[in-house]
Motif scaffolding. Structure first.
Motif, mmCIF file in Angstrom:
data_model
loop_
_atom_site.group_PDB
_atom_site.id
_atom_site.type_symbol
_atom_site.label_atom_id
_atom_site.label_comp_id
_atom_site.label_asym_id
_atom_site.label_seq_id
_atom_site.Cartn_x
_atom_site.Cartn_y
_atom_site.Cartn_z
ATOM 1 N N VAL A 167 66.702 80.537 30.347
ATOM 2 C CA VAL A 167 66.085 79.929 29.003
ATOM 3 C C VAL A 167 65.314 80.935 28.113
ATOM 4 O O VAL A 167 65.703 81.066 26.989
ATOM 5 N N LEU A 168 64.361 81.955 28.810
ATOM 6 C CA LEU A 168 63.724 82.703 27.966
ATOM 7 C C LEU A 168 64.803 83.738 27.416
ATOM 8 O O LEU A 168 64.550 84.161 26.148
ATOM 9 N N ALA A 169 65.615 84.148 27.955
ATOM 10 C CA ALA A 169 66.591 85.314 27.713
ATOM 11 C C ALA A 169 67.363 84.791 26.522
ATOM 12 O O ALA A 169 67.666 85.420 25.649
ATOM 13 N N ARG A 170 67.747 83.609 26.713
ATOM 14 C CA ARG A 170 68.761 83.060 25.487
ATOM 15 C C ARG A 170 67.887 82.708 24.377
ATOM 16 O O ARG A 170 68.321 83.190 23.320
ATOM 17 N N LEU A 171 66.570 82.396 24.633
ATOM 18 C CA LEU A 171 65.749 81.975 23.336
ATOM 19 C C LEU A 171 65.389 83.326 22.691
ATOM 20 O O LEU A 171 65.564 83.422 21.333
ATOM 21 N N LEU A 172 65.118 84.466 23.489
ATOM 22 C CA LEU A 172 64.901 85.656 22.639
ATOM 23 C C LEU A 172 66.130 86.344 22.056
ATOM 24 O O LEU A 172 66.016 87.021 21.081
ATOM 25 N N THR A 173 67.224 86.332 22.864
ATOM 26 C CA THR A 173 68.384 86.995 22.120
ATOM 27 C C THR A 173 69.157 86.448 21.125
ATOM 28 O O THR A 173 69.714 86.988 20.337
ATOM 29 N N ARG A 174 68.706 85.012 21.206
ATOM 30 C CA ARG A 174 69.423 84.126 19.772
ATOM 31 C C ARG A 174 68.757 84.701 18.639
ATOM 32 O O ARG A 174 69.111 84.651 17.659
ATOM 33 N N HIS A 175 67.596 85.327 18.846
ATOM 34 C CA HIS A 175 66.717 85.797 17.433
ATOM 35 C C HIS A 175 66.968 87.404 17.379
ATOM 36 O O HIS A 175 66.239 87.878 16.695
ATOM 37 N N GLY A 176 67.789 87.939 18.192
ATOM 38 C CA GLY A 176 68.311 89.069 17.882
ATOM 39 C C GLY A 176 67.469 90.096 18.870
ATOM 40 O O GLY A 176 67.326 91.427 18.641
ATOM 41 N N ASN A 177 66.459 89.722 19.407
ATOM 42 C CA ASN A 177 65.686 90.494 20.505
ATOM 43 C C ASN A 177 66.728 91.205 21.803
ATOM 44 O O ASN A 177 67.597 90.420 22.011
ATOM 45 N N ARG A 178 66.083 91.926 22.507
ATOM 46 C CA ARG A 178 66.972 92.280 23.598
ATOM 47 C C ARG A 178 66.098 92.201 24.762
ATOM 48 O O ARG A 178 64.770 92.151 24.988
ATOM 49 N N VAL A 179 67.010 91.859 25.925
ATOM 50 C CA VAL A 179 66.338 91.765 27.346
ATOM 51 C C VAL A 179 67.043 92.512 28.327
ATOM 52 O O VAL A 179 68.309 92.832 28.246
ATOM 53 N N GLY A 180 66.322 92.985 29.369
ATOM 54 C CA GLY A 180 66.655 93.550 30.408
ATOM 55 C C GLY A 180 66.079 92.961 31.638
ATOM 56 O O GLY A 180 65.109 92.306 31.716
ATOM 57 N N ALA A 181 66.717 93.498 32.694
ATOM 58 C CA ALA A 181 66.168 93.000 34.002
ATOM 59 C C ALA A 181 66.258 94.167 35.211
ATOM 60 O O ALA A 181 66.900 95.013 35.213
ATOM 61 N N ALA A 221 58.315 70.630 38.940
ATOM 62 C CA ALA A 221 57.550 70.568 37.589
ATOM 63 C C ALA A 221 58.813 70.505 36.553
ATOM 64 O O ALA A 221 59.682 70.925 36.686
ATOM 65 N N ASP A 222 58.296 70.160 35.315
ATOM 66 C CA ASP A 222 59.319 70.089 33.994
ATOM 67 C C ASP A 222 59.346 71.752 33.488
ATOM 68 O O ASP A 222 58.129 71.983 33.071
ATOM 69 N N LEU A 223 60.281 72.355 33.518
ATOM 70 C CA LEU A 223 60.263 73.602 32.925
ATOM 71 C C LEU A 223 59.997 73.633 31.377
ATOM 72 O O LEU A 223 59.127 74.545 31.109
ATOM 73 N N VAL A 224 60.514 72.642 30.819
ATOM 74 C CA VAL A 224 60.095 72.647 29.182
ATOM 75 C C VAL A 224 58.588 72.557 29.033
ATOM 76 O O VAL A 224 57.894 73.080 28.328
ATOM 77 N N ASP A 225 57.875 71.487 29.691
ATOM 78 C CA ASP A 225 56.486 71.452 29.706
ATOM 79 C C ASP A 225 55.603 72.731 30.043
ATOM 80 O O ASP A 225 54.858 73.142 29.078
ATOM 81 N N ALA A 226 56.180 73.468 30.900
ATOM 82 C CA ALA A 226 55.310 74.639 31.296
ATOM 83 C C ALA A 226 55.856 75.691 30.144
ATOM 84 O O ALA A 226 54.597 76.456 29.908
ATOM 85 N N ILE A 227 56.813 75.823 29.525
ATOM 86 C CA ILE A 227 56.947 76.988 28.553
ATOM 87 C C ILE A 227 56.153 76.441 27.246
ATOM 88 O O ILE A 227 55.596 77.198 26.814
ATOM 89 N N VAL A 228 56.086 75.224 27.051
ATOM 90 C CA VAL A 228 55.441 74.670 25.795
ATOM 91 C C VAL A 228 53.941 75.071 26.131
ATOM 92 O O VAL A 228 53.234 75.506 25.134
#
Length: 310
Positions: free
Chosen positions: A109-123, A278-285
């Motif tokens: 989820v985090l990787a998709r949110l970030l790359t969707r806005h042009g950012n780069r991710v690695g691991a 727990a709910d992932l969305v709640d944790a991220i928000v």
């Protein structure tokens, strides 16, 4: 082909059920996830009341006999790294989800949110050692590659303690450009990871993403249970009907929780807890809201130790 198709199915499910909800709840606050990244040093000047004390250059301060801060210019291209602890204890889960599932969903989820806005991710992936490095890239296909690398990975059969300090030290050597670094782990590890974590936080914006299961904090009354240490393979039969044993277990778990949280605060990193129930969305928000408040307090010139307690 089967594993790749499975990764595509998981990503589509997360895009529909999680990311779509986050789009409505976060209302574009995605840059908060990468607060403090993509910055290049532009200048040095004397400290002013509103400045973030974390930007003080102590070497220059000592030389000039007055506080000086580093002034940065923002780079539109921002990078994030996921340091993924995939040691045996991550395969534990007392309910429908294992900690590994929660870790994979959060990273995707985090990787998709970030790359969707042009950012780069690695691991960087850690099993019994750092065995895989995925360089930073952008795009949906790259997120699929990252997810596939986590899902298609066989559970470790090696018994032995996790050495989280090896993963953190490797990241310190590998990641040269200032980035946001998400350390995704249950922090069940040999001692000694605190110092390399603090060193990493001096150079990068570090977030400790702690994955846990409720059974690690408190045992229910289920009678005789066989517990297996995922790190060593050792098995132990315990009587959970014994109220005294359950209280001792909870007390030891609470002490470990307090020590872990204190270590994270001392390392100067933000922390996010993800539970298998727990709910992932709640944790991220909640995490994004916390970082927004910290940014606002920082702009107001509040001392660092008070910001950390806020």
């Amino acid at each position: 082909m089967g594993a790749a198709h499975h990764a595509e199915q998981v990503l589509r499910r997360l895009e529909w059920k999680v990311i779509k909800r986050l789009d409505g709840l976060l209302q574009g606050d995605y840059r908060t996830l990468l607060r403090g990244t993509g910055l290049d040093l532009a200048d040095l000047r004397e400290y002013q009341l509103h400045d973030d004390v974390r930007h003080i250059d102590w070497n220059v301060t000592a030389r000039m006999q007055s506080p000086h801060v580093r002034v940065f210019t923002e780079d539109r291209e921002m990078s994030a790294w996921f340091l993924l602890d995939l040691s045996p204890s991550i395969d534990f889960g007392s309910g429908e989800l294992r900690k590994r599932n929660v870790s994979a969903e959060f990273v995707t989820v985090l990787a998709r949110l970030l790359t969707r806005h042009g950012n780069r991710v690695g691991a960087m992936l850690y099993g019994s050692g750092v065995d895989t490095v995925i360089p930073t890239r952008s795009g949906r296909r790259h997120v699929l590659h990252l997810l596939h690398s986590m899902l298609d990975r066989a559970a470790s059969t090696e018994n032995g303690p996790t050495r989280l300090h090896e993963l953190l030290a490797s990241a310190g050597s590998l990641i040269k450009r200032r980035s946001t670094v998400f350390v995704v782990s249950d922090f069940i590890s040999e001692p000694g990871w605190e110092k390399p974590l603090a060193q990493l936080a001096q150079r990068h914006e570090v977030v400790a993403v702690r994955v846990l299961d409720p059974l690690e904090l408190e045992l229910p009354d289920l009678g005789l249970l066989t517990l297996r240490d995922a790190e060593t393979g050792e098995q132990l039969v315990v009587d959970t009907h014994d109220a005294g044993f359950r209280k001792r277990f909870a007390r030891i778990a609470a002490q470990r929780e307090a020590e872990l949280r204190e270590a994270l605060v001392k390392s100067n990193v933000d922390a996010l807890e993800l539970s298998t129930d727990a709910d992932l969305v709640d944790a991220i928000v909640r995490f994004v809201d916390m970082r927004k408040r910290r940014t606002q307090l920082s702009a107001g010139g509040m001392p660092a130790h008070l910001r950390r307690a806020a």
